[in-house]
Write a protein that holds these residues in place. Structure first.
Motif, short mmCIF file in Angstrom:
data_model
loop_
_atom_site.label_atom_id
_atom_site.label_comp_id
_atom_site.label_asym_id
_atom_site.label_seq_id
_atom_site.Cartn_x
_atom_site.Cartn_y
_atom_site.Cartn_z
N SER A 24 -5.20 -0.55 -1.19
CA SER A 24 -6.29 -1.34 -0.21
C SER A 24 -6.08 -1.01 1.15
O SER A 24 -6.77 -0.72 1.96
CB SER A 24 -6.05 -2.76 -0.36
OG SER A 24 -6.71 -3.30 -1.91
N LEU A 25 -4.44 -0.98 1.65
CA LEU A 25 -4.02 -0.68 2.87
C LEU A 25 -4.55 0.75 3.26
O LEU A 25 -5.02 1.04 4.33
CB LEU A 25 -2.59 -0.68 2.82
CG LEU A 25 -1.85 -0.29 4.13
CD1 LEU A 25 -2.59 -1.21 5.44
CD2 LEU A 25 -0.33 -0.59 4.21
N LEU A 26 -4.41 1.71 2.38
CA LEU A 26 -4.25 3.02 2.41
C LEU A 26 -5.92 3.39 2.73
O LEU A 26 -6.52 4.33 3.33
CB LEU A 26 -3.61 4.27 1.39
CG LEU A 26 -2.31 3.90 1.38
CD1 LEU A 26 -1.89 5.09 0.63
CD2 LEU A 26 -1.83 4.43 2.91
N PHE A 27 -6.56 2.80 1.86
CA PHE A 27 -8.37 3.02 1.79
C PHE A 27 -8.82 2.52 3.26
O PHE A 27 -9.44 3.30 3.84
CB PHE A 27 -8.80 2.33 0.67
CG PHE A 27 -9.17 3.27 -0.60
CD1 PHE A 27 -9.66 4.45 -0.54
CD2 PHE A 27 -8.68 2.71 -1.81
CE1 PHE A 27 -9.79 5.22 -1.83
CE2 PHE A 27 -8.42 3.40 -3.03
CZ PHE A 27 -9.09 4.63 -3.01
N THR A 28 -8.24 1.51 3.60
CA THR A 28 -8.79 0.79 4.76
C THR A 28 -8.43 1.70 6.00
O THR A 28 -9.12 2.06 6.85
CB THR A 28 -8.36 -0.53 5.04
OG1 THR A 28 -8.69 -1.38 4.01
CG2 THR A 28 -8.72 -1.25 6.46
N LEU A 29 -7.07 2.42 6.13
CA LEU A 29 -6.74 3.10 7.17
C LEU A 29 -7.15 4.55 7.11
O LEU A 29 -7.62 4.99 8.24
CB LEU A 29 -5.11 3.18 7.15
CG LEU A 29 -4.16 1.99 7.27
CD1 LEU A 29 -2.85 2.21 7.11
CD2 LEU A 29 -4.55 1.49 8.61
N SER A 30 -7.56 4.88 6.07
CA SER A 30 -8.41 6.38 5.67
C SER A 30 -9.72 6.22 6.40
O SER A 30 -10.21 7.00 6.82
CB SER A 30 -8.28 6.67 4.20
OG SER A 30 -6.93 6.90 3.94
#
Length: 487
Positions: free
Chosen positions: A188-194
């Protein structure tokens, strides 16, 4: 009809990164699963298996069919995305509250006191997943699986390290719980940042009605499918021991590495691509037919081959204590053969906007499965009987799905059988030869497995070439295209 260069390029690029995601992400997860299986006991996996149906149903409810509706939407707006995000988040919090309260009842149903705390902690992942729904839908809509591959691979590695560390230090079943939660959080964190996407302070009733109008039927059908996909965990967990459920759980996950994960990989690429040509009837039919034939060519021999080498594969990978899972794994591999074909049939209905037919088919197919499962339980056929019911039902589904999907794309069951039968027969012929070859070998498990796999690949390619299976050339050309892309 040959696809347009832009569509072909997009499909090949999507397949390249999607298969990369499959190989990298699932490869890492499989490796972690092997390590954990050797560190933990079958009953640890059985306890998690008891909860899976509740977690899976909850995640389906959170999605609510909106993901597919957004992907299919030609010009989704910021208001559309924001509306879906807030709805998903609200539903996830509501579901978590329900599961928190229901945890003692779930524990009593399975007669496992540990489940109270396990359900309450593992369910947190449902809320965490809600934050990744929109970024993932955006990447899928763009057929951008490169970003998803990177995120999933990173999450698999980091969560795997967490789980193995906890298992080594004696945390038992909690290592499996925290593995899942850490994976949810990292994704969730990486998808949001990406994606660098944030919701606006808007909830559009018009957007909700339009998207939900298409998505609610997919929601209901998804809930039905999810429940029946996981109903075996419910029945086995209730009727038998946690250890037997543990054997079934790992056998199921092991067999699904190819069938369901490869199917998901193909579908998440082909769905947005086919959606882009949904109004070009002849082109859509030909593309759908080619994808179906290619999917069968790749998956049929792998699933039959896995069944043929089941015993040495399980012994080598999981060890002697997991030997009772061999027959489960072999039968589940056979059951998984048609899964990608069935998923493609349902996917084409989504492409054509027939979520009503999609829902009708789910209801019909699950009624037939319910009858077969009731018979298996009533006749006391055990876990083997339950899996046999699943195998029989896949063939019933094949003909039922084909009958309805031909109304939208003129590809009837008779034509589909003619297309798939050569690969189907060659796959079982190869499987029989590989199994017999294995009985003649007296060597180490690793060498036996390598020899059987090598013999199976050579046998399959040779026979396909002799009988003139055209997909052999298609795969060869696809591989060349991928290498050209790398260059």
């Amino acid at each position: 009809m040959e696809p347009k260069p832009s569509l072909k390029k997009k499909t090949i690029g999507g397949l390249f990164w999607s298969f990369g995601d499959l190989i990298g992400n699932q490869g890492i997860q499989f490796l972690i699963q092997i390590i954990l299986a050797r560190l933990l006991l079958p009953e640890h996996f059985g306890l998690i298996g008891m909860i899976l149906v509740f977690i899976a149903l909850s995640n389906s409810l959170v999605d609510s069919g909106f993901t597919q509706a957004l992907i299919r939407e030609r010009n989704a707006s910021q208001a559309d995305y924001s509306t879906v995000f807030y709805f998903n988040l609200f539903v996830s919090l509501l579901i978590y509250g329900v599961l928190f309260v229901a945890a003692p009842g779930i524990s009593r149903f399975f007669a496992e006191p540990q489940l109270v705390s396990l359900v309450r902690v593992l369910s947190i992942g449902i809320v965490i997943n809600a934050f990744a729904v929109i970024p993932k839908a955006m990447f899928a809509k763009e057929v951008n699986f490169k970003a998803q591959a990177k995120v999933n691979l990173t999450a698999s590695i980091l969560s795997g390290i967490v789980a193995v560390g906890l298992a080594v230090t004696g945390y038992g079943v909690w290592s499996l719980v925290l593995r899942q939660l850490s994976m949810n959080a990292i994704q969730s964190l990486l998808f949001t940042l990406s994606k660098k996407w944030l919701p606006s302070l808007v909830f559009s009733i018009a957007s909700f009605k339009r998207l939900f109008g298409f998505g609610w039927k997919l929601l209901v059908s998804g809930l039905i499918d999810t429940f029946y996909t996981n109903v075996y965990f419910l029945i086995i967990g209730r009727q038998y021991s946690a250890s037997q459920l543990g054997y079934y759980t790992n056998a199921s996950r092991f067999s699904e590495i190819v069938s369901q994960n490869l199917a998901v990989t193909i579908l998440r690429v082909t769905y947005p691509v086919l959606s882009s040509i949904q109004d070009e009837h002849e082109r859509l039919k030909q593309s759908y037919k080619n994808i179906t034939k290619l999917t069968a060519f790749l998956i049929f021999p792998v699933m039959v081959g896995m069944a043929a080498v089941g015993e040495p594969l399980v012994l080598l990978v999981f060890g002697e204590k997991w030997l009772p899972m061999v027959p489960y794994f072999q039968l589940l591999s056979i059951a998984g053969m048609l899964y990608p074909i069935l998923a493609l049939d349902l996917s084409i209905l989504q492409v054509k906007g027939r979520s009503d037919l999609y829902l009708l088919l789910e209801i019909i197919n699950k009624i037939s499965l319910t009858i077969l499962l009731v018979l298996a339980v009533w006749l006391e056929l055990g876990v083997i009987g339950l899996i046999a019911a699943a195998i029989l039902n896949t063939y019933l589904e094949f003909f039922i799905n084909s009958h309805f999907s031909k109304r939208e794309v003129a590809y009837p069951a008779a034509e589909k059988v003619r297309d798939l039968l050569p690969v189907y027969l060659v796959s079982f012929l190869m499987g029989g030869a590989v199994w017999m070859f294995g009985t003649l070998l007296e060597t180490s498990l690793l060498l036996q497995l390598l020899l059987q796999i090598s013999a199976g690949i050579l046998f399959y390619i040779a026979v396909c070439r002799i009988v003139g299976v055209t997909e052999l050339k298609t795969v060869y050309n696809l591989i060349l295209s991928i290498f050209d892309k790398i260059k």
